[in-house]
Every structure is written in structure tokens, then in C-alpha cells.
Design a protein around this motif. Sequence first.
Motif, mmCIF file in Angstrom:
data_model
loop_
_atom_site.group_PDB
_atom_site.id
_atom_site.type_symbol
_atom_site.label_atom_id
_atom_site.label_comp_id
_atom_site.label_asym_id
_atom_site.label_seq_id
_atom_site.Cartn_x
_atom_site.Cartn_y
_atom_site.Cartn_z
ATOM 1 N N LYS A 268 0.851 -1.080 -0.122
ATOM 2 C CA LYS A 268 0.012 0.081 0.074
ATOM 3 C C LYS A 268 0.877 1.218 0.064
ATOM 4 N N VAL A 269 0.505 2.278 -0.816
ATOM 5 C CA VAL A 269 1.262 3.618 -0.903
ATOM 6 C C VAL A 269 0.215 4.629 -0.592
ATOM 7 N N THR A 270 0.916 5.575 0.344
ATOM 8 C CA THR A 270 0.131 6.751 0.440
ATOM 9 C C THR A 270 0.721 7.670 -0.695
ATOM 10 N N PHE A 271 -0.240 9.092 -0.756
ATOM 11 C CA PHE A 271 -0.223 9.668 -1.859
ATOM 12 C C PHE A 271 -0.062 11.329 -1.489
ATOM 13 N N GLY A 272 0.644 12.036 -2.075
ATOM 14 C CA GLY A 272 0.808 13.579 -1.840
ATOM 15 C C GLY A 272 0.816 14.254 -3.261
ATOM 16 N N ILE A 273 0.792 15.672 -3.141
ATOM 17 C CA ILE A 273 0.674 16.660 -4.304
ATOM 18 C C ILE A 273 1.943 17.871 -3.765
ATOM 19 N N ARG A 274 2.163 18.343 -4.910
ATOM 20 C CA ARG A 274 2.820 19.384 -4.995
ATOM 21 C C ARG A 274 2.394 20.613 -5.538
ATOM 22 N N LEU A 275 1.895 21.715 -4.894
ATOM 23 C CA LEU A 275 1.252 22.682 -5.555
ATOM 24 C C LEU A 275 1.819 23.978 -4.931
ATOM 25 N N HIS A 276 1.580 25.001 -5.527
ATOM 26 C CA HIS A 276 1.840 26.341 -5.121
ATOM 27 C C HIS A 276 0.519 26.873 -4.611
ATOM 28 N N VAL A 277 0.365 27.938 -3.738
ATOM 29 C CA VAL A 277 -0.884 28.727 -3.406
ATOM 30 C C VAL A 277 -0.679 29.906 -3.257
ATOM 31 N N ILE A 278 -2.016 30.650 -3.692
ATOM 32 C CA ILE A 278 -2.201 31.898 -3.623
ATOM 33 C C ILE A 278 -3.513 32.174 -2.795
ATOM 34 N N VAL A 279 -3.374 32.632 -1.678
ATOM 35 C CA VAL A 279 -4.597 32.512 -0.983
ATOM 36 C C VAL A 279 -4.669 34.200 -0.451
ATOM 37 N N ARG A 280 -6.041 34.668 -0.534
ATOM 38 C CA ARG A 280 -6.167 36.227 -0.017
ATOM 39 C C ARG A 280 -7.552 35.826 0.725
ATOM 40 N N GLU A 281 -7.852 37.049 1.368
ATOM 41 C CA GLU A 281 -9.243 36.877 1.979
ATOM 42 C C GLU A 281 -10.618 36.828 1.141
#
Length: 414
Positions: free
Chosen positions: A241-254
Motif C-alpha cells: 500500500k502506498v500513500t499519496f501526496g501532491i506538490r502545489l503552489h498557493v495564492i490565498v487572500r481574504e
Amino acid sequence: MTNSNIAQDRAPNALKILWFIPTHGDSRYLGTSEGAREVNLSYVKQVAQAADTLGYYGVLLPTGRSCEDPWVVASSLIDATKNLRFLIAVRPGLTQPALAARMAATFDRLSGGRLLVNLVTGGDQIELEGDGVFSSHADRYEASAEFLRIWREILTKSHNTAEEGQSVDYEGKQLSVKGAKLIYPPLQRPYPPIYFGGSSAAANELAAEQVDTYLTWGEPPTAVAEKLALVRERAEAHGRKVTFGIRLHVIVRETEEEAWAAADRLISRLDDQIVANAQAAFAKMDSVGQRRMAELNNGGKNRSREALEISPNLWAGIGLVRGGAGTALVGSPQQVADRIQEYAALGLDHFIFSGYPHLEEAYRFAELVFPLLPIELQQKLPGQQLTGPFGEVVANQFVPKAKPSTEVPLVSQS
């Protein structure tokens, strides 16, 4: 083989959120020196300490000739942090598995069990040849598979106190060792967790057979679901069994409007020539994952907001000039949290984020999005829990109104 990582006893469905140490540079704008920051120990320490204080699970350190060496940088940050884990690259072809095992064990011991290992096969042929690696894509993956078999066995056997049970012999097509052993074992048993990302058939097979967490770059959820299903099926064929992940940038504002305005500003200094040069360099790579990233922005031809939003709140603008991870989640805190939950529903529980500039955005993301996610912040050392006041005391006497709890809640995934 299951890792009994000392920090894996987290709440069910809790997400592991990692940040990024910008050892290739940092800026407010892509493709320009305007607003740029020097890579130095002071700055990377500030980013690491912010991530540590805010409760991120760990940090990714990039690798390649465009970056400072990840092992040296991470080692310099051990004593500056308390709980933060370091996801550091090992690169078959640049180092031998026995030496890499010794490096991993030493770092894991000195950091108190805070090492995560990122296997990187490399996809830029020009860079690889500059480092003395002239292997084809297929040969690199064959060598990587042999590398991991040797590396894992050396570390696993290092926990065997019987002297005669420690040595490892292996004869492969690409790599061989005779009598390899490790005297000082890592703290994590049997070895620090292995992370790996790749989109080719060879990458999927390697992930299914040997790694602990398979990473994907930020593609639309339907594409990610297909990749995960393939790796999951292959892993089951190996009885794993393998677990999974993701690589992302993020631009969050109010607000969503502010977030998209920030995304526009990030690429506002790019011109056609900068984009063309970057895309030409990406086209020379043999990385399937890099090709898929380039396809999301049509090889740099898509430049409008509408064309670059390839899925709700998923923006391919960063990939116009940045190699590797080229997409970002863009939106309000709730929108970003909703997209994260959408990916989590596919089976992803490791999320590696970054944002420009990385120091400020580490705070912004934690403050705006952490309360909306099912995460469990890393525990501080005894005696370090603060009780307030939180915020600025105004008019010399008025203390900010306290929240019911200073802890980020563990939110259900319903």
C-alpha cells in the motif's frame, strides 16, 4: 515494509501539510530580479522557523544545480527548529546507495528522527550531463530501482544488533555492493520514509514496488485520480500500500478577487522572450511530468486568466517559467480549503505547498487556511504553549478578544 515513523501517530484523516525552503531564490515577481531576495542562511532559517512555529508537518528542499545543496542547507537548520521534518533529495547516479544510507542515518539521528527522503531520478539531460550522468531515461529508472533496494536493505539491517546480520551483498545490472553495512542506524525504523514523484510507466512501477508516498504535481483532479489509481493498482500487485501526496503552489487572500489580482501580479513582469526561453528549456527534458506541466499552459502560449485556470481555482501561470511544479491553488481561504479537500477525497494526505515570497506566504496560508482543514499541528515542546494575549494590545490597555481556543480545530472530512 511499513515505517514506524515516530511522528506518524496522527489523528485519522488528518492531512500532512508541508511548506518549501526556497534555496533557488525567492521573489515577489517571477522572471525578474525586482523584489528578489538573496539565498542566505539567515533567510532560509527564517522560513524554516516560521514553518516550525506555525505547525507545518515539514518542508521540502529542492534539488539541482539551480539550488543550494539540500543536505547542507537542511543540516544547517536542524538546531534552528524543533519539530519540523526535512524532505531531502537523494539522487541515484550522483551518489552511491551506501553513502546515501549513511547520510540519511546520520541526519535522522542528529535531527531526532525528522528526515523524509525524496528520491529524484532527474529529468533535465543537460543538467545531468553536467553532473556526469549520461544515462538514458530507462537506465536511470533501472538504476534508481537498484539504488533503493540496496539503500533500504542497508538501513533495515542496521537495526540488527548481530554483527553477522548487518552486511548487504547485491549484484545488479547498474549497481552492486559487497559487504555494505551501517554501524549507526537511523532512529526511524526500518528507514526514513521515501517520497517519490514521476509520471512515466517506469516511475509508476518504481513507486508501486518500493516507495512509501507517491507524489504528483498539481494537475486537475480527474488527471490526478487516474495517476493514483494506476499506482494503487500496481502497488496492490506487489502486495503493498502506498500513500499519496501532491506538490502545489498557493495564492490565498481574504477574497477571491484579491487572490486573482495577486496571481496576475506574480507574472506581471514576464515578457514573451522570458516565457519562450523557459519553455524551450523544458521541451529538451525527458521528464514525462514536465511535459504534462507544459501542456497545461499550452507550452507557454496560454497567457490569459481564463486559459490558465485549468480547473476551478487551479492556475497554470507559474509553469510559464518555472520548471517542476507549475500550478497553484488560487482563491479565498474557503475556496482553497475546498480544493484541498477535493484532492484529499481522492486519497491524497500529503500536501506540499509554496508561495511567493515564501516567508510571508507561510504565515498567510497557515493563518487563513489551517483552521479550515483537518490537520493536527505539530506539538510544541513542554512549556512552550502560549496562552495569550494574541494580537496587538491597543491603546496601551485593551487586550484583543480571545478566541474560544488557541488551537486549530481538527475538522471532520464530511
